[in-house]
Design a protein around this motif. Sequence first.
Motif, PDB file in Angstrom:
ATOM      1  N   LYS A  95      25.158 -55.425  61.193  1.00 34.46           N
ATOM      2  CA  LYS A  95      24.613 -55.098  62.518  1.00 34.46           C
ATOM      3  C   LYS A  95      24.278 -53.609  62.626  1.00 34.46           C
ATOM      4  CE  LYS A  95      25.691 -57.453  66.256  1.00 34.46           C
ATOM      5  NZ  LYS A  95      24.353 -57.892  66.561  1.00 34.46           N
ATOM      6  N   ALA A  96      25.083 -52.756  61.958  1.00 32.21           N
ATOM      7  CA  ALA A  96      24.876 -51.301  62.016  1.00 32.21           C
ATOM      8  C   ALA A  96      23.891 -50.819  60.953  1.00 32.21           C
ATOM      9  CB  ALA A  96      26.215 -50.588  61.839  1.00 32.21           C
ATOM     10  N   GLY A  97      23.501 -51.711  60.023  1.00 29.86           N
ATOM     11  CA  GLY A  97      22.583 -51.303  58.962  1.00 29.86           C
ATOM     12  C   GLY A  97      23.251 -50.386  57.944  1.00 29.86           C
ATOM     13  N   ILE A  98      24.539 -50.649  57.673  1.00 30.65           N
ATOM     14  CA  ILE A  98      25.317 -49.819  56.752  1.00 30.65           C
ATOM     15  C   ILE A  98      25.749 -50.683  55.574  1.00 30.65           C
ATOM     16  CG2 ILE A  98      27.496 -48.535  56.505  1.00 30.65           C
ATOM     17  CD1 ILE A  98      27.280 -47.883  59.497  1.00 30.65           C
ATOM     18  N   ASN A  99      25.749 -50.104  54.398  1.00 31.78           N
ATOM     19  CA  ASN A  99      26.215 -50.793  53.204  1.00 31.78           C
ATOM     20  C   ASN A  99      27.627 -51.314  53.436  1.00 31.78           C
ATOM     21  OD1 ASN A  99      27.934 -50.549  50.615  1.00 31.78           O
ATOM     22  ND2 ASN A  99      25.823 -50.721  49.847  1.00 31.78           N
ATOM     23  N   GLU A 100      27.849 -52.601  53.106  1.00 24.94           N
ATOM     24  CA  GLU A 100      29.142 -53.236  53.360  1.00 24.94           C
ATOM     25  C   GLU A 100      30.290 -52.533  52.629  1.00 24.94           C
ATOM     26  OE1 GLU A 100      31.323 -57.498  52.612  1.00 24.94           O
ATOM     27  OE2 GLU A 100      29.143 -57.504  52.952  1.00 24.94           O
ATOM     28  N   SER A 101      30.044 -52.108  51.414  1.00 21.12           N
ATOM     29  CA  SER A 101      31.080 -51.424  50.637  1.00 21.12           C
ATOM     30  C   SER A 101      31.473 -50.101  51.309  1.00 21.12           C
ATOM     31  CB  SER A 101      30.577 -51.165  49.211  1.00 21.12           C
ATOM     32  OG  SER A 101      31.518 -50.430  48.480  1.00 21.12           O
ATOM     33  N   LEU A 102      30.470 -49.378  51.790  1.00 17.44           N
ATOM     34  CA  LEU A 102      30.754 -48.115  52.485  1.00 17.44           C
ATOM     35  C   LEU A 102      31.512 -48.380  53.783  1.00 17.44           C
ATOM     36  CD1 LEU A 102      30.469 -45.065  52.680  1.00 17.44           C
ATOM     37  CD2 LEU A 102      28.196 -45.409  53.700  1.00 17.44           C
ATOM     38  N   MET A 103      31.134 -49.439  54.486  1.00 18.44           N
ATOM     39  CA  MET A 103      31.821 -49.786  55.729  1.00 18.44           C
ATOM     40  C   MET A 103      33.287 -50.116  55.451  1.00 18.44           C
ATOM     41  SD  MET A 103      31.571 -49.968  58.902  1.00 18.44           S
ATOM     42  CE  MET A 103      31.178 -50.862  60.324  1.00 18.44           C
ATOM     43  N   ARG A 104      33.566 -50.798  54.341  1.00 20.14           N
ATOM     44  CA  ARG A 104      34.957 -51.100  53.973  1.00 20.14           C
ATOM     45  C   ARG A 104      35.738 -49.812  53.698  1.00 20.14           C
ATOM     46  NH1 ARG A 104      35.817 -56.164  53.960  1.00 20.14           N
ATOM     47  NH2 ARG A 104      34.198 -57.680  53.543  1.00 20.14           N
ATOM     48  N   GLN A 105      35.061 -48.826  53.135  1.00 21.20           N
ATOM     49  CA  GLN A 105      35.720 -47.539  52.900  1.00 21.20           C
ATOM     50  C   GLN A 105      36.035 -46.845  54.228  1.00 21.20           C
ATOM     51  OE1 GLN A 105      33.806 -45.037  49.946  1.00 21.20           O
ATOM     52  NE2 GLN A 105      33.211 -46.838  48.756  1.00 21.20           N
ATOM     53  N   TYR A 106      35.112 -46.924  55.169  1.00 20.79           N
ATOM     54  CA  TYR A 106      35.374 -46.373  56.502  1.00 20.79           C
ATOM     55  C   TYR A 106      36.553 -47.096  57.151  1.00 20.79           C
ATOM     56  CZ  TYR A 106      30.653 -44.217  56.427  1.00 20.79           C
ATOM     57  OH  TYR A 106      29.535 -43.501  56.128  1.00 20.79           O
ATOM     58  N   ALA A 107      36.541 -48.427  57.057  1.00 26.59           N
ATOM     59  CA  ALA A 107      37.573 -49.242  57.702  1.00 26.59           C
ATOM     60  C   ALA A 107      38.951 -48.995  57.103  1.00 26.59           C
ATOM     61  CB  ALA A 107      37.212 -50.725  57.607  1.00 26.59           C
ATOM     62  N   SER A 108      39.003 -48.700  55.815  1.00 29.26           N
ATOM     63  CA  SER A 108      40.294 -48.465  55.155  1.00 29.26           C
ATOM     64  C   SER A 108      40.752 -47.024  55.280  1.00 29.26           C
ATOM     65  CB  SER A 108      40.192 -48.835  53.672  1.00 29.26           C
ATOM     66  OG  SER A 108      39.365 -47.897  52.992  1.00 29.26           O
ATOM     67  N   GLY A 109      39.851 -46.138  55.688  1.00 31.28           N
ATOM     68  CA  GLY A 109      40.197 -44.718  55.788  1.00 31.28           C
ATOM     69  C   GLY A 109      39.957 -43.970  54.492  1.00 31.28           C
ATOM     70  N   LYS A 110      39.393 -44.635  53.487  1.00 31.70           N
ATOM     71  CA  LYS A 110      39.120 -43.972  52.197  1.00 31.70           C
ATOM     72  C   LYS A 110      37.926 -43.035  52.293  1.00 31.70           C
ATOM     73  CE  LYS A 110      41.134 -47.604  49.394  1.00 31.70           C
ATOM     74  NZ  LYS A 110      40.889 -48.700  48.462  1.00 31.70           N
ATOM     75  N   ALA A 111      37.070 -43.269  53.273  1.00 37.86           N
ATOM     76  CA  ALA A 111      35.921 -42.401  53.522  1.00 37.86           C
ATOM     77  C   ALA A 111      35.847 -42.158  55.025  1.00 37.86           C
ATOM     78  CB  ALA A 111      34.630 -43.050  53.036  1.00 37.86           C
TER      79      ALA A 111
END
Length: 137
Positions: A95-111
């Motif tokens: 929905k946000a137009g963001i790479n899923e892998s990058l979003m997972r990094q945001y969600a985990s706090g790794k990025a």
Amino acid sequence: MAQEVIRVFVEKADDGTYWGSTQNLPGGVTAYGNSLEELKESFTSAFNDYLEIAEDLDEDWIDEVKSIERVEYVMNIPSLFKLLPELKISSIAKKAGINESLMRQYASGKANASEERAKIIENAIHELGQELISVSL
């Protein structure tokens, strides 16, 4: 101190407890609950106690704080997905137009998302919320 909103920063502890605290009020207000809804109820009670004590002490800022009508519950991206595990990371990414892998990094706090990227994610979540609100069953 002129402000229009009380910001409550929300986190979820490892034991499942929801914690909220203000950082934009004199002295601050902290509350907790076993759910986000319970935290909000607990915060309202703690805030009313805070106002009562401030009035008793005749604090010079009390009228300004009493005039604030809006409370905003704020969290970072990892806290959001921890607080609301029902949110599907891949769906929000799409929905946000963001790479899923990058979003997972945001969600985990790794990025960490930039302020601009965080706003895009917030808008996607708000859009999803509006879509859900429009549903009747």
